[in-house]
Design a protein around this motif. Structure first.
Motif, PDB file in Angstrom:
ATOM      1  N   LEU B 189       0.829  -1.204   0.000  1.00 36.29           N
ATOM      2  CA  LEU B 189       0.000   0.000   0.000  1.00 36.29           C
ATOM      3  C   LEU B 189       0.863   1.254   0.000  1.00 36.29           C
ATOM      4  O   LEU B 189       0.554   2.231  -0.681  1.00 36.29           O
ATOM      5  CB  LEU B 189      -0.930   0.004   1.213  1.00 36.29           C
ATOM      6  CG  LEU B 189      -2.062  -1.038   1.222  1.00 36.29           C
ATOM      7  CD1 LEU B 189      -2.971  -0.816   2.415  1.00 36.29           C
ATOM      8  CD2 LEU B 189      -2.869  -0.987  -0.068  1.00 36.29           C
ATOM      9  N   LEU B 192       2.243   1.820  -3.397  1.00 34.73           N
ATOM     10  CA  LEU B 192       1.191   2.342  -4.259  1.00 34.73           C
ATOM     11  C   LEU B 192       0.925   3.815  -3.970  1.00 34.73           C
ATOM     12  O   LEU B 192       0.577   4.580  -4.868  1.00 34.73           O
ATOM     13  CB  LEU B 192      -0.093   1.532  -4.087  1.00 34.73           C
ATOM     14  CG  LEU B 192      -0.092   0.143  -4.723  1.00 34.73           C
ATOM     15  CD1 LEU B 192      -1.375  -0.594  -4.399  1.00 34.73           C
ATOM     16  CD2 LEU B 192       0.085   0.267  -6.229  1.00 34.73           C
ATOM     17  N   SER B 193       1.127   4.195  -2.699  1.00 27.64           N
ATOM     18  CA  SER B 193       0.820   5.582  -2.352  1.00 27.64           C
ATOM     19  C   SER B 193       1.856   6.542  -2.922  1.00 27.64           C
ATOM     20  O   SER B 193       1.663   7.751  -2.915  1.00 27.64           O
ATOM     21  CB  SER B 193       0.721   5.737  -0.834  1.00 27.64           C
ATOM     22  OG  SER B 193       2.007   5.685  -0.267  1.00 27.64           O
ATOM     23  N   LYS B 199      -4.228   8.242  -5.184  1.00 25.97           N
ATOM     24  CA  LYS B 199      -4.458   8.477  -3.767  1.00 25.97           C
ATOM     25  C   LYS B 199      -5.944   8.384  -3.390  1.00 25.97           C
ATOM     26  O   LYS B 199      -6.275   8.049  -2.268  1.00 25.97           O
ATOM     27  CB  LYS B 199      -3.874   9.813  -3.330  1.00 25.97           C
ATOM     28  CG  LYS B 199      -4.653  11.024  -3.788  1.00 25.97           C
ATOM     29  CD  LYS B 199      -4.109  12.271  -3.118  1.00 25.97           C
ATOM     30  CE  LYS B 199      -4.884  13.484  -3.608  1.00 25.97           C
ATOM     31  NZ  LYS B 199      -4.314  14.731  -3.154  1.00 25.97           N
ATOM     32  N   TYR B 201      -7.834   6.173  -4.416  1.00 21.03           N
ATOM     33  CA  TYR B 201      -8.205   4.753  -4.423  1.00 21.03           C
ATOM     34  C   TYR B 201      -7.487   3.964  -3.333  1.00 21.03           C
ATOM     35  O   TYR B 201      -7.931   2.901  -2.936  1.00 21.03           O
ATOM     36  CB  TYR B 201      -7.856   4.127  -5.792  1.00 21.03           C
ATOM     37  CG  TYR B 201      -8.667   4.696  -6.928  1.00 21.03           C
ATOM     38  CD1 TYR B 201      -9.865   4.094  -7.307  1.00 21.03           C
ATOM     39  CD2 TYR B 201      -8.253   5.843  -7.601  1.00 21.03           C
ATOM     40  CE1 TYR B 201     -10.629   4.616  -8.331  1.00 21.03           C
ATOM     41  CE2 TYR B 201      -9.009   6.378  -8.631  1.00 21.03           C
ATOM     42  CZ  TYR B 201     -10.198   5.754  -8.989  1.00 21.03           C
ATOM     43  OH  TYR B 201     -10.949   6.265  -9.990  1.00 21.03           O
ATOM     44  N   ASN B 202      -6.379   4.498  -2.898  1.00 18.42           N
ATOM     45  CA  ASN B 202      -5.529   3.722  -1.987  1.00 18.42           C
ATOM     46  C   ASN B 202      -6.097   3.694  -0.565  1.00 18.42           C
ATOM     47  O   ASN B 202      -6.312   4.743   0.046  1.00 18.42           O
ATOM     48  CB  ASN B 202      -4.139   4.347  -1.966  1.00 18.42           C
ATOM     49  CG  ASN B 202      -3.117   3.421  -1.352  1.00 18.42           C
ATOM     50  OD1 ASN B 202      -3.466   2.626  -0.475  1.00 18.42           O
ATOM     51  ND2 ASN B 202      -1.884   3.520  -1.797  1.00 18.42           N
ATOM     52  N   SER B 205      -4.709   5.938   2.213  1.00 19.26           N
ATOM     53  CA  SER B 205      -5.092   7.345   2.356  1.00 19.26           C
ATOM     54  C   SER B 205      -5.992   7.537   3.571  1.00 19.26           C
ATOM     55  O   SER B 205      -6.005   8.602   4.177  1.00 19.26           O
ATOM     56  CB  SER B 205      -5.834   7.815   1.105  1.00 19.26           C
ATOM     57  OG  SER B 205      -5.025   7.629  -0.032  1.00 19.26           O
ATOM     58  N   ALA B 226     -11.576   5.014  -2.280  1.00 20.82           N
ATOM     59  CA  ALA B 226     -10.685   4.375  -1.295  1.00 20.82           C
ATOM     60  C   ALA B 226     -11.508   3.679  -0.213  1.00 20.82           C
ATOM     61  O   ALA B 226     -11.187   2.556   0.209  1.00 20.82           O
ATOM     62  CB  ALA B 226      -9.755   5.406  -0.675  1.00 20.82           C
TER      63      ALA B 226
END
Lengths: 308, 250, 74
Positions: B189, B192-193, B199, B201-202, B205, B226
């Motif tokens: 994660l 991915l961030s 951001k 979707y993560n 966040s 997210a």
């Protein structure tokens, strides 16, 4: 129809074949002694019956219902005592039994009385001690209490006596024997004396198959031969007598073990004993002792498993 | 049946002192947040001298501490304490008796997740309330208006993470493996961030952008994907845990 | 002198936080110390090691002990 039936049951772990087309049937009401050497596959068979292992091929049925791996329907008919039962150490014996009873679906009121009688029966009625302080024997007794709590039609015990001291073993066997007529018991062991004491049916597991499976009396008639044993002071005398015995036609099979001479015979013993005495007199040999040995499960076992 | 196992799990949490330890640690967190906010300027003064001008601490500093503690320590503490929740029982063999009495295996997974999640929600809430109380007392400003909007994403992330912890401890052979799987998940994660385009979707966040949620009205709205992804991941983790556990050797 | 005054003033000001914080930390530490002394079986390490960890590392020490250190015989 039998309560428990296994057909063509096969199970391998990697390249090692444990069960090889196992055929087995346990009739309702039997106390079935499941005998085999350590590592013969007894525990695996039991875990298969409980749906804890996956069968490679074949079928297992309890009361006509198929056992499914990971499933739980047939487990409501069974009670299981593992060889080393594991409990939640933070519960008391009564709390643990309550948890088990609730899972089985026993109604509250009945559960209360059953827990009480069961704890008295296995001698754990005293108090609010948590399981973490229990001894090995106490754990085993709690194990049998939880296995019997749901009054199962089939009780499966894996090597229940091997961890107990002589007195605990005695009590445990009596408890099992007292179930005769109410519950069918499948009980694995390598202690043959236990089987002879309480079991009426015996199955011997060897090389992945049930080599024999019958009532104890039928097996004794079929396999075991009574023996006569003479004990001598000198090995030399024993050997001479053994040779003379072996030379006699149709008396039976002779084996020696240092100062002992064994004769496995068939038919009535008395004429044989008289003629053997005559032979001893002729040869001027005096044995220290002579005894007659009734057929035992051990003989059957050794014969079936094929060891000297 | 689920209720029986929930009671069993709750009793385990209480008698093993596990819940008490969690509660105390999260209480300490809750107290430390406003304290750290007050102390930081003092420490700065001490190390850089009196002339060094430091702005007076505000409620924002206190909440910064809160979300930092929760996202950096709280989450991993959960993974450490619960990383062996399934694998431990499998290794000890305690489930054999229950399953051979007809306990459905999915009940084990579901009750464990419910109780772990309840434990987390409780201690997180206690920590939140303590921080809130002291922050309101020491920093009575209007700089952090949307307290709950900032807090709820953290709670959702936690509920999803407990599902993942249950999955990890189902797949793992011991608690260390379970812990490493959860850490692996958060590392993914974090990586991915780095792609800021994602951001919204993560799931991460939800525990890293809380100060934005706290200060700006409506700032949570663009993050609805997210929230959705987090919920779906949690549900998926529970589903896979059920499937895997159904075939697991006990 | 002023520094000392400042410190005690700061201490008094934050008493509402410090009292429960210190109580909790000491409570946790004492609980851990008692547990270490009463349960001499650890997953790894020995009694002295755990006593040092539990006393020296506030919060983290007792948590690490309760999670990793204590033996299965709880």
């Amino acid at each position: 129809m039998s309560l428990l039936e296994l057909h063509q049951a096969g199970k391998s772990f990697g390249s090692q074949q444990v069960l090889n087309n196992l055929e087995m049937a346990v009739p309702e009401g039997a106390i079935f002694g499941f005998v085999g050497e350590n590592g013969a596959g007894k525990t695996t068979t039991m875990r298969l019956i409980l749906g804890l292992e996956q069968l490679d091929h074949g079928t297992i049925q309890i009361a006509g219902r198929p056992v499914e791996y990971g499933g739980a329907t047939t487990n409501q008919l069974t009670g299981y005592l593992p060889d080393v039962p594991a409990f939640y150490d933070y519960l008391t014996a009564a709390e643990y039994l309550r948890l088990c009873g609730q899972i089985t679906g026993l109604p509250q009121g009945e559960l209360d009385t059953r827990i009480k009688t069961m704890l008295t029966r296995v001698g754990l009625a005293t108090g609010s001690r948590r399981i973490k302080g229990f001894s090995r024997g106490m754990r085993q007794r709690l194990g049998i209490a939880q296995a019997l709590l749901n009054q199962p039609r089939l009780l499966i015990c894996d090597e229940p006596t091997s961890a107990l001291d002589p007195e605990g073993r005695n009590q445990f066997l009596e408890l099992l024997a007292s179930l005769r007529g109410q519950t069918t018991v499948l009980f694995s062991t390598h202690i043959l004396a236990d089987v002879e004491r309480i079991c009426d049916h015996v199955g011997i597991l060897d090389q992945g198959r049930l080599q024999v499976c019958d009532t104890l009396t039928a097996l004794k008639q079929q396999y075991a031969q009574p023996q006569l044993i003479w004990r001598f002071a000198q090995v030399d005398a024993a050997n001479r007598f053994a040779q003379a015995l072996a030379a006699q036609p149709n008396w039976g099979q002779v084996t020696t073990a240092t100062q002992q001479v064994r004769l496995a015979y068939q038919g009535p013993a008395e004429p044989l004993i008289r003629r053997a005495w005559q032979l001893l007199l002729q040869m001027d040999l005096t044995p220290l002792a002579m005894e007659q040995v009734a057929p035992s499960l051990e003989q059957i076992f050794l014969k079936v498993v094929g060891q000297p | 049946m689920t209720w029986i196992m929930i009671k069993k799990e709750a009793r385990e949490a209480w008698r093993s002192r596990r819940f008490l330890i969690l509660l105390i640690v999260f209480l300490i967190f809750g107290l430390m947040n406003p304290l750290m906010a007050k102390l930081t300027p003092e420490i700065m003064k001490m190390s850089f001298g009196k002339q060094f001008s430091v702005p007076a601490p505000t409620s924002l500093d206190s909440w910064t501490q809160f979300y930092k503690n929760n996202s950096q320590i709280g989450i991993y503490l959960l993974a450490i304490i619960f990383g062996g929740t399934i694998s431990g029982e499998v290794n000890r063999g305690t489930l054999v008796n229950l399953v051979t009495k007809g306990l459905p295996r999915r009940t084990v997974i579901v009750s464990k997740w419910l109780v772990i999640t309840a434990e987390w929600l409780l201690v997180a809430l206690v920590s939140f309330l303590v921080t809130w109380g002291y922050t309101a007392y020491y920093f009575p400003d209007q700089k952090s208006p949307h307290l709950w909007l900032a807090f709820l994403p953290l709670l959702l992330f936690g509920c999803s993470l407990t599902a993942l912890i249950v999955l990890a401890s189902t797949l793992a052979r011991n608690s260390y493996e379970g812990l490493f799987m959860v850490i692996g998940y958060t590392i993914v994660l974090y990586l991915l961030s780095l792609f800021t385009d994602f951001k919204h979707y993560n799931p991460l966040s939800l525990i890293n952008h809380n100060l934005t949620f706290l200060t700006k009205a409506g700032s949570l709205t663009p993050y609805w994907p997210a929230l959705l992804v987090t919920g779906v991941l949690g549900a998926l983790a529970l589903l896979v845990a059920n499937l895997k556990f159904a075939r697991k050797q006990l | 002198m002023t520094n000392l005054q400042n410190n005690s003033q700061f201490f008094m000001e934050n008493l509402p936080i410090l009292i429960p914080l210190i109580l909790l930390e000491f409570g946790l530490m004492i609980a851990a110390v008692i547990h270490v002394l009463h349960h001499p079986h650890y997953r790894f390490g020995n009694k002295i090691l755990w006593l040092v960890i539990v006393v020296v590392f506030q919060i983290i020490g007792p948590v690490v002990y309760f999670v990793f250190g204590r033996g299965d015989q709880a």
